[in-house]
Design an enzyme around this catalytic site. Sequence first.
Site, PDB file in Angstrom:
ATOM      1  N   ASP A  63     -96.184  35.807  -6.862  1.00  0.00           N
ATOM      2  CA  ASP A  63     -95.027  36.299  -7.602  1.00  0.00           C
ATOM      3  C   ASP A  63     -93.737  35.966  -6.852  1.00  0.00           C
ATOM      4  OD1 ASP A  63     -93.093  37.617  -9.023  1.00  0.00           O
ATOM      5  OD2 ASP A  63     -94.107  39.565  -9.051  1.00  0.00           O
ATOM      6  N   SER A 118     -89.475  42.830 -17.325  1.00  0.00           N
ATOM      7  CA  SER A 118     -89.907  43.482 -16.084  1.00  0.00           C
ATOM      8  C   SER A 118     -88.843  43.420 -14.988  1.00  0.00           C
ATOM      9  CB  SER A 118     -91.213  42.864 -15.588  1.00  0.00           C
ATOM     10  OG  SER A 118     -91.083  41.465 -15.533  1.00  0.00           O
ATOM     11  N   HIS A 124     -90.333  38.486  -9.437  1.00  0.00           N
ATOM     12  CA  HIS A 124     -89.888  39.869  -9.223  1.00  0.00           C
ATOM     13  C   HIS A 124     -89.426  40.037  -7.780  1.00  0.00           C
ATOM     14  CE1 HIS A 124     -92.718  40.131 -12.673  1.00  0.00           C
ATOM     15  NE2 HIS A 124     -91.691  40.811 -13.153  1.00  0.00           N
TER      16      HIS A 124
END
Length: 345
Positions: free
Chosen positions: A323, A100, A326
Amino acid sequence: MSLWIQCGVVILTILFQRSKSEDSCDFFHGRWVRDSAYPLYNYTACPFVQKEFSCQKNGRPDESYLHYRWQPNACSLPRFNGVELLQKLKGKSIMFVGDSLSRNQWQSLLCMLYTAVPGTKYNETRSEDAVSTFTFTEFGVKVMLDRSVFLVDVVREPEGRILKLDSIEGGKLWKGVDMLVFNTWHWWNRRGPTQPWDFIEMGGKLYKDVDRMTAFEKALVTWGGWVDANINPAKTKVFFQGISPSHYNGSLWGQPSEKSCTGQKDPLLGSTYPGGLPPALTVLKRVLSTLKKPVELLDVTNLSLLRKDGHPSIYGLGEGGMDCSHWCLPGVPDTWNQILYSLIL
Ligand SMILES: *[C@@H]1O[C@H](CO)[C@@H](O)[C@H](O)[C@H]1NC(C)=O
Ligand SMILES: *[C@@H]1O[C@H](CO)[C@@H](O)[C@H](O)[C@H]1NC(C)=O
Ligand SMILES: *[C@@H]1O[C@H](CO)[C@@H](O)[C@H](O)[C@H]1NC(C)=O
Ligand SMILES: *[C@@H]1O[C@H](CO)[C@@H](O)[C@H](O)[C@H]1NC(C)=O
C-alpha cells in the site's frame, strides 16, 4: 526619550512584519523539517485507527518518518490544540465525504481530538446509508464520514451498475452539516474486477467506458452544481481535500530502482517533487475556479508528494499487500488536519 522612540519603532516593525507575513502566508508551499515534538499523538493512545493505517502495530520498525513537521515558507502552522478545536466546534458537525483517503483523514482527526482529551466520552454509530458518526458527547461535536467514492451516484439498474456522472442524489446526506471536506480521485482509474460499475451515464446516454479524466471532470462539475445550489456560506464551510498522491514508481522521485515505497524512511527534503504534479489536480482546480460558492482547496498534493516514506507499504493490510496510496497514522493526514484547523480558526 530616544529609547522610547526606538522601542516604538521596533514594536511597529514587528507588528507590521507580522501582519505582512500573515497576509502572505500560504500553508501549502514549504518543506518538511525534523522535529522531535512530532508525531502529535502516540499510536497506543488512539483506539480508532483501523488495521490498514496502523503501521507501528503491524510491525513497521523505523520511526524517523514520524518526526517531521511541515514548515510553510512564509509562516509556521500553529501547533494543533484539540481542546480549542472541540470548544470551537461545540454543537457542530464536520463531515468527510469521499473514498478511503477521506477515511484516513477522518481517523486522523479522531485521534488528534481524542488524544487531546484522553478518556473523554464518545459514541460511534453507523447508519444504513453508510454514514459513520463519531460524537464527542461531552462537547457535542460530531465528526462524520460518508463513504462516497465518486461523489456522484452509482445506481443498480436492469442493465447493470451505472455510474451516473450527472446525478448526485447522495448529496441529501450532506445537508445540515456545518463543515464538509470532500475528496474523490483514486477510484476513477479502476478497471477490471475492482471497477464498481458496468456503464457510465453521461448526458442521458449510456457508455461502456469514457476517458477517465473526462468522467472525473464531469462528476466534479455535477458536484460543483450541488454546492452552488445547496450551500449557504453563512452556515456551512466547504473544503476539498485535494489529490492525495501515491508512490509506486521510484523514477518519479529520483530512485529508478525502487518499484514501490517499501523501505522509504524519510521524506524528500526541499520543496520540489521531480515527478511533477498529478494531472487530476489541474482538472480539480479548473472546476473549483468556476464555482459561485466558496470552496477552500486543502491543497495537500505537494506536501504529500514529498512523503514517499509516509505510506504503510507492507505494514498495512498485510497478506502480501503493498500500500503506497494510504498513509500511516500517526502521519501525513495529521498535517492535512493541522492545516484544516489553521483555516478553521
Ligand atoms: C507544487 O509543485 C510544483 C512542482 O514542483 C510547483 O510548480 C508548484 O508551485 C507547487 N505548488 C504548491 C502549492 O506548492
Ligand atoms: C507510546 O506509548 C507506549 C505505551 O504507552 C510507550 O511505551 C512509548 O514509549 C510511547 N512512545 C512515545 C514516543 O512516547
Ligand atoms: C450519542 O451521543 C449523542 C450526544 O450525546 C446522543 O444524542 C446520541 O443519542 C448518542 N447515540 C448513541 C447511539 O448512544
Ligand atoms: C515510472 O515513471 C517513469 C518516468 O515517468 C516512466 O517512464 C515509467 O514508465 C514508470 N513506470 C511504471 C511502472 O509506471
